[in-house]
Design an enzyme around this catalytic site. Sequence first.
Site, PDB file in Angstrom:
ATOM      1  N   ASP A 104       0.879  -1.166   0.000  1.00 12.67           N
ATOM      2  CA  ASP A 104       0.000   0.000   0.000  1.00 12.67           C
ATOM      3  C   ASP A 104       0.920   1.220   0.000  1.00 12.67           C
ATOM      4  O   ASP A 104       2.098   1.113   0.394  1.00 12.67           O
ATOM      5  CB  ASP A 104      -0.856  -0.068   1.272  1.00 12.67           C
ATOM      6  CG  ASP A 104      -1.711   1.154   1.496  1.00 12.67           C
ATOM      7  OD1 ASP A 104      -1.595   1.758   2.573  1.00 12.67           O
ATOM      8  OD2 ASP A 104      -2.467   1.524   0.576  1.00 12.67           O
ATOM      9  N   ASP A 124      -0.020   5.112   0.850  1.00 13.89           N
ATOM     10  CA  ASP A 124      -0.211   6.078   1.945  1.00 13.89           C
ATOM     11  C   ASP A 124      -0.323   5.358   3.288  1.00 13.89           C
ATOM     12  O   ASP A 124      -1.173   4.493   3.460  1.00 13.89           O
ATOM     13  CB  ASP A 124      -1.466   6.924   1.681  1.00 13.89           C
ATOM     14  CG  ASP A 124      -1.328   7.778   0.432  1.00 13.89           C
ATOM     15  OD1 ASP A 124      -2.363   8.120  -0.175  1.00 13.89           O
ATOM     16  OD2 ASP A 124      -0.193   8.075   0.038  1.00 13.89           O
ATOM     17  N   ASP A 157       0.567   9.376   5.788  1.00 13.80           N
ATOM     18  CA  ASP A 157      -0.792   9.557   5.283  1.00 13.80           C
ATOM     19  C   ASP A 157      -1.378  10.825   5.898  1.00 13.80           C
ATOM     20  O   ASP A 157      -0.770  11.433   6.782  1.00 13.80           O
ATOM     21  CB  ASP A 157      -1.662   8.344   5.633  1.00 13.80           C
ATOM     22  CG  ASP A 157      -2.961   8.327   4.835  1.00 13.80           C
ATOM     23  OD1 ASP A 157      -3.831   7.483   5.119  1.00 13.80           O
ATOM     24  OD2 ASP A 157      -3.106   9.154   3.911  1.00 13.80           O
TER      25      ASP A 157
HETATM   26  O1  LIG Z   1      -3.520   3.897   1.509  1.00 16.11           O
HETATM   27  P1  LIG Z   1      -3.614   4.102  -0.001  1.00 16.11           P
HETATM   28  O2  LIG Z   1      -4.563   3.126  -0.652  1.00 16.11           O
HETATM   29  O3  LIG Z   1      -2.241   4.158  -0.679  1.00 16.11           O
HETATM   30  O4  LIG Z   1      -4.225   5.599  -0.216  1.00 16.11           O
HETATM   31  C1  LIG Z   1      -5.217   6.099   0.678  1.00 16.11           C
HETATM   32  C2  LIG Z   1      -5.482   7.513   0.233  1.00 16.11           C
HETATM   33  O5  LIG Z   1      -5.906   7.495  -1.097  1.00 16.11           O
HETATM   34  C3  LIG Z   1      -6.585   8.187   0.986  1.00 16.11           C
HETATM   35  O6  LIG Z   1      -7.681   7.286   1.090  1.00 16.11           O
HETATM   36  C4  LIG Z   1      -8.812   7.952   1.640  1.00 16.11           C
HETATM   37  O7  LIG Z   1      -9.860   7.001   1.717  1.00 16.11           O
HETATM   38  P2  LIG Z   1     -11.144   7.167   0.737  1.00 16.11           P
HETATM   39  O8  LIG Z   1     -10.617   6.936  -0.703  1.00 16.11           O
HETATM   40  O9  LIG Z   1     -11.669   8.587   0.911  1.00 16.11           O
HETATM   41  O10 LIG Z   1     -12.095   6.094   1.204  1.00 16.11           O
HETATM   42  C5  LIG Z   1      -8.521   8.483   3.053  1.00 16.11           C
HETATM   43  O11 LIG Z   1      -8.270   7.382   3.906  1.00 16.11           O
HETATM   44  C6  LIG Z   1      -7.273   9.370   3.034  1.00 16.11           C
HETATM   45  O12 LIG Z   1      -6.912   9.707   4.355  1.00 16.11           O
HETATM   46  C7  LIG Z   1      -6.132   8.654   2.363  1.00 16.11           C
HETATM   47  O13 LIG Z   1      -5.021   9.542   2.219  1.00 16.11           O
HETATM   48 MG   LIG Z   2      -2.885   3.265   3.204  1.00 14.91          MG
END
Ligand SMILES: O=P(O)(O)OC[C@@H](O)[C@H]1O[C@@H](OP(=O)(O)O)[C@@H](O)[C@@H](O)[C@@H]1O
Ligand SMILES: [Mg+2]
Length: 180
Positions: free
Chosen positions: A7, A9, A15
């Site tokens: 993963d 973030d 993150d």
């Molecule tokens: O952890 P990965 O998959 O690399 O990326 C997560 C991010 O795209 C964002 O995903 C969002 O979830 P929602 O997409 O709003 O449900 C939130 O959790 C944000 O805080 C976070 O930065």
């Molecule tokens: Mg993540």
Amino acid sequence: MKLIVLDRDGVINEDSDEYVKSLEEWIPIPGSLEAIARLCKAGWTVAVATNQSGVARGKFDLSTLGDMHFKMQQLVMEQGGRIDLIVHCPHGPDDGCNCRKPKPGMFRSIAEHFGLADLKGVPVVGDSHRDLHAGMLLGGVPYLVRTGKGLRTLEGTLPPGTQVFDDLAAVVDHLLESSR
Ligand SMILES: O=P(O)(O)OC[C@@H](O)[C@H]1O[C@@H](OP(=O)(O)O)[C@@H](O)[C@@H](O)[C@@H]1O
Ligand SMILES: [Mg+2]
Ligand SMILES: [Zn+2]
């Protein structure tokens, strides 16, 4: 092949509940870039699967996302490693795509890219339940890190067999130790 899926973030970089919206906001988690390089030097192939709904939400565009991934790749290469494949889902929760975690679409693409039928036995490292669930649908082995949203994720029920580590560097220590 020794493949691992990370993963982004909360595992590779810090993150934010406000999304990681710019190059300046993309800040590596201490030890993570070096950990990726250590895997590469030990013969591992590294893939990244990341939800980036911030694109669908209009918080940043694909060009900025590309800049972040160029920066990530450059910094890993400076450590002597490389990321072999980065796949992202730019969609929002209501777009009905097949790639947004916890759906397995990105993991299926990764398997296909490397000519694999599935990801049986492939470590999948995440900070959220959806990361682990998506990877397990292809047979991946779940590893949760306490960075990013990991501590929050720990408050819930983890998928069976999930191993928990402080950060990506600790996961890599474990993997390299056990493959000695
Ligand atoms: O952890 P990965 O998959 O690399 O990326 C997560 C991010 O795209 C964002 O995903 C969002 O979830 P929602 O997409 O709003 O449900 C939130 O959790 C944000 O805080 C976070 O930065
Ligand atoms: Mg993540
Ligand atoms: Zn998608």
